[in-house]
Structures are given as C-alpha cells and as structure tokens.
Design a protein around this motif. Structure first.
Motif, short mmCIF file in Angstrom:
data_model
loop_
_atom_site.label_atom_id
_atom_site.label_comp_id
_atom_site.label_asym_id
_atom_site.label_seq_id
_atom_site.Cartn_x
_atom_site.Cartn_y
_atom_site.Cartn_z
N LEU A 215 0.82 -1.21 0.00
CA LEU A 215 0.00 0.00 0.00
C LEU A 215 0.86 1.26 0.00
O LEU A 215 0.68 2.16 -0.83
N GLU A 216 1.80 1.34 0.93
CA GLU A 216 2.61 2.55 1.01
C GLU A 216 3.49 2.71 -0.22
O GLU A 216 3.68 3.83 -0.71
N ALA A 217 4.01 1.62 -0.75
CA ALA A 217 4.84 1.71 -1.96
C ALA A 217 4.03 2.22 -3.14
O ALA A 217 4.50 3.08 -3.91
N ALA A 218 2.81 1.71 -3.29
CA ALA A 218 1.97 2.14 -4.40
C ALA A 218 1.61 3.61 -4.30
O ALA A 218 1.65 4.35 -5.29
N ILE A 219 1.28 4.05 -3.09
CA ILE A 219 0.90 5.45 -2.88
C ILE A 219 2.11 6.36 -3.09
O ILE A 219 2.01 7.42 -3.72
N THR A 220 3.27 5.97 -2.57
CA THR A 220 4.47 6.79 -2.71
C THR A 220 4.84 6.94 -4.18
O THR A 220 5.15 8.05 -4.65
N ASN A 221 4.82 5.84 -4.91
CA ASN A 221 5.15 5.92 -6.33
C ASN A 221 4.17 6.80 -7.08
O ASN A 221 4.55 7.62 -7.92
N ARG A 222 2.89 6.65 -6.74
CA ARG A 222 1.86 7.47 -7.40
C ARG A 222 2.10 8.96 -7.13
O ARG A 222 2.02 9.79 -8.03
N ALA A 223 2.40 9.29 -5.87
CA ALA A 223 2.62 10.69 -5.49
C ALA A 223 3.85 11.26 -6.19
O ALA A 223 3.89 12.47 -6.48
N MET A 224 4.83 10.42 -6.48
CA MET A 224 6.05 10.89 -7.15
C MET A 224 5.95 10.81 -8.67
O MET A 224 6.92 11.09 -9.38
N GLY A 225 4.79 10.38 -9.17
CA GLY A 225 4.61 10.29 -10.61
C GLY A 225 5.25 9.08 -11.25
O GLY A 225 5.51 9.07 -12.46
N VAL A 226 5.48 8.03 -10.46
CA VAL A 226 6.11 6.81 -10.96
C VAL A 226 5.03 5.77 -11.23
O VAL A 226 4.30 5.38 -10.32
N THR A 227 4.93 5.33 -12.47
CA THR A 227 3.96 4.30 -12.85
C THR A 227 4.73 3.12 -13.43
O THR A 227 5.29 3.23 -14.54
N PRO A 228 4.77 2.00 -12.73
CA PRO A 228 5.53 0.85 -13.24
C PRO A 228 4.95 0.34 -14.57
O PRO A 228 3.72 0.30 -14.75
#
Length: 205
Positions: free
Chosen positions: A104-117
């Motif tokens: 959960l935290e990894a997904a939210i952090t990546n989303r907030a930083m504009g990172v989409t795997p």
C-alpha cells in the motif's frame, strides 16, 4: 530521571500514528518533539535512529523504529489494552499490517512521485499497480468492521491512519467502504486525544 517509555516524534510525520497507538495502550510516556533540520539529524538522535527520521520509541532501554513495528510492539508490550490479535485474528492482523506497510505505502508513494511501473516492472515493484492495491484495500475494509475481524487491533491503528492521510491529500479514492472504516476509527477517544495533542504542538510551531 529518564522515562520508561519515550516517543520521539514530530506532528507533521508518521509520529502521529505512534502517538495514537500509545494513547490506545493507556501507557504513560514522554514525548520528545524533534525538528527536521536540527534535532532529528543531531548525533544524539542518530544514536537512536540512524535513519534520522521519526517516529521512534525507547521502552525500558529498547529501541523500536518503523511505525508498523512500533504498533505491533506496543500491542504486545501492553497486553491489558487488548490490541494484539487473538489466535483467530492473527492471519488477518499480520496480513493487513504488513500489506499497509509494504504494497500500500509503496503504491501510494510511487503514485505521489509520478512513478507508474510498466507491465514488466509491476512484478519487481511487488504491488502490481495502483488500482489493484486500492481495490484490494477497499474490499478488505468492507468485509468486517475492523481489518482483522470484529475487534479493533493495532493493525487498525496503522492501516486506518494511513488511509486517513492518503484520503485527506487525495492520494487514494474516497470510496464508501474506506470512508466508513475511517469514520469508525476517528470516533475512538484515543484517536481524538492523540490528534488534539499533535495539533496543539503543530499550532505552537
């Protein structure tokens, strides 16, 4: 005389989660508020947490860092508060506590930083994609009143606080199930006490 239980925190941090957990236990504790640019990076605190971040607790000389670990530790250290899982709750308790701290935290952090795997990177990321994580959490909080079943536990402190933060800043959709779950937790007296304490500190800054 040093307190048996000390919280190192800042009101603009995950220290709010640890404060809420401490209020749920009913244990006496001392709170030391650190500043990001000074006391949090000073040698005295680096000896406690070399990551130079909060929260951290020191209980009877033992250091615990990482917010999910602090919640789990305090639940075990103060069994009278009944925040640790019963035998039939352990699977859900550990599953969702670590899910919140990991995918959960990894997904939210990546989303907030504009990172989409990319599709190829999703297996490496460990959470698939953002929509999958949100769907899993939404279904989980809709299944029972609390994340491990019918009873409030330390896993609700961690997951609930994360969801409160994420919805407040628009980082996760405000689904009916998530907002109902959050509302149930916000009504807890310990949460109200912890929020008042941290808001008061923040207002003084």
């Amino acid at each position: 005389m040093t307190a048996d239980l000390t919280l190192y925190t800042n009101p603009q941090s995950r220290g709010r989660i640890a404060r809420w957990m401490l209020e749920e236990t009913g244990a006496a504790y001392e709170a030391i508020v650190l500043d990001y640019g000074s006391t949090m990076i000073a040698p005295e605190y680096r000896a406690i947490n070399p990551m130079m971040k909060v929260p951290a607790i020191v209980h009877m000389g033992q250091v615990v860092t990482e917010t999910a670990a602090i919640c789990a530790y305090l639940a075990d250290a103060f069994p009278d508060a009944e925040l640790a899982p019963l035998s039939h709750e352990r699977a859900g308790y550990y599953r969702w506590l670590f899910f919140a701290a990991g995918p959960l935290e990894a997904a939210i952090t990546n989303r907030a930083m504009g990172v989409t795997p990319t599709n190829e990177q999703q297996r490496m990321a460990g959470y698939g994609d953002f929509d999958r994580v949100v769907g899993v959490v939404d279904a989980a909080v809709a299944e029972h009143p609390y994340i491990a079943g019918e009873r409030f536990t330390a896993a609700d402190v961690y997951l609930g606080a994360q969801l409160m933060w994420f919805t407040q800043f628009g980082l996760i959709p405000k689904t009916d199930a998530i907002m109902t779950y959050i509302g149930r937790l916000r009504d807890r007296p310990a949460h109200r006490r912890a929020t008042a304490l941290d808001d008061g500190i923040a207002d003084d800054d």
